[in-house]
Design a protein around this motif. Sequence first.
Motif, PDB file in Angstrom:
ATOM      1  N   THR A  15      -4.227  -3.403  -2.658  1.00 15.48           N
ATOM      2  CA  THR A  15      -3.954  -4.599  -1.859  1.00 15.48           C
ATOM      3  C   THR A  15      -5.035  -5.666  -2.004  1.00 15.48           C
ATOM      4  O   THR A  15      -4.977  -6.691  -1.328  1.00 15.48           O
ATOM      5  N   ASP A  16      -6.003  -5.439  -2.865  1.00 22.14           N
ATOM      6  CA  ASP A  16      -7.013  -6.458  -3.116  1.00 22.14           C
ATOM      7  C   ASP A  16      -6.446  -7.529  -4.041  1.00 22.14           C
ATOM      8  O   ASP A  16      -5.836  -7.225  -5.067  1.00 22.14           O
ATOM      9  N   GLY A  17      -6.633  -8.782  -3.659  1.00 17.02           N
ATOM     10  CA  GLY A  17      -6.238  -9.888  -4.530  1.00 17.02           C
ATOM     11  C   GLY A  17      -4.748 -10.069  -4.686  1.00 17.02           C
ATOM     12  O   GLY A  17      -4.287 -10.637  -5.682  1.00 17.02           O
ATOM     13  N   GLU A  41      -5.978   4.468  -6.292  1.00  9.42           N
ATOM     14  CA  GLU A  41      -5.129   3.877  -5.273  1.00  9.42           C
ATOM     15  C   GLU A  41      -4.382   4.910  -4.434  1.00  9.42           C
ATOM     16  O   GLU A  41      -3.693   4.559  -3.499  1.00  9.42           O
ATOM     17  N   LYS A  91       0.829  -1.211   0.000  1.00  5.34           N
ATOM     18  CA  LYS A  91       0.000   0.000   0.000  1.00  5.34           C
ATOM     19  C   LYS A  91       0.858   1.254   0.000  1.00  5.34           C
ATOM     20  O   LYS A  91       0.566   2.231  -0.701  1.00  5.34           O
TER      21      LYS A  91
END
Length: 269
Positions: free
Chosen positions: A47-49, A223, A41
Amino acid sequence: MRKHFLLALAIGAFATSCQKHDANINTEPAPISAETLVKIKNLGFGTDGVRKVNDGYLVEGDIVLTEELLNGNNSAKLLRIAGTEQYRTTNVVSAPRNITVKVSNLGSAFIAGTDTAIARYNRLGLSITFSRITSGTAAITITGFNQGPSGGYITLGSSGFPTSSGAPYSSILMNTNSAAYGSNPNVLYVGSVIQHEIGHCIGFRHTDYYNRAYSCGGSAVNEGASNVGAILIPGTPSTANANSWMLACSNGGNRTFNSYDIIALNYLY
């Protein structure tokens, strides 16, 4: 890159995306530690998946972050919350230099596709050039893996970002599964995927970093600021950049540089 399969009753249709996976990803990925997710991050990546792969961690579905990048001294430079311009990473390839590329154990369409991608870069007259070699050690080696669809997606290819020493990322993986490019791959399509992957190898983020829904659909995701992941390239557009070679999701066919892509490449190289 990857294809996204949209299934409706007995009819299958698909749209393609520029997301990439490593050959050794499991269907059920191992959990990622909270410490690693924080590092990802902080670099400005979603940070998904996140998945663990051989060379590091796969983020945004298509980019490998190495341990060197995660644990390096990544100081803030020219950083901002992602807007609609084009972005690069902190690490870029030192220039001038010729970058050698070798295709290993892949069919003729992948060789011709590599030549297509190389020719497109070399026509721009950049301070970096590319040449394909057939023996010896190359700066970038293109190899294959075979992985079918999983979770509504199929991987098309994978790559990563330059090293802190100024070398390009050394590996591009291309999917040889027939569901990726078909039994008779289109050279221009394969070449466009390789062209995109080379873009990552020399330090380019996705053009729609600010909102991958622009090319991929789904929910809009910005993001945010980072300390390495998205550095503004001046002169690129303040509106959505249609048909960029670095869009997160492809058009499923031939895609090369648009005028703003060429501005971004000339600014960096």
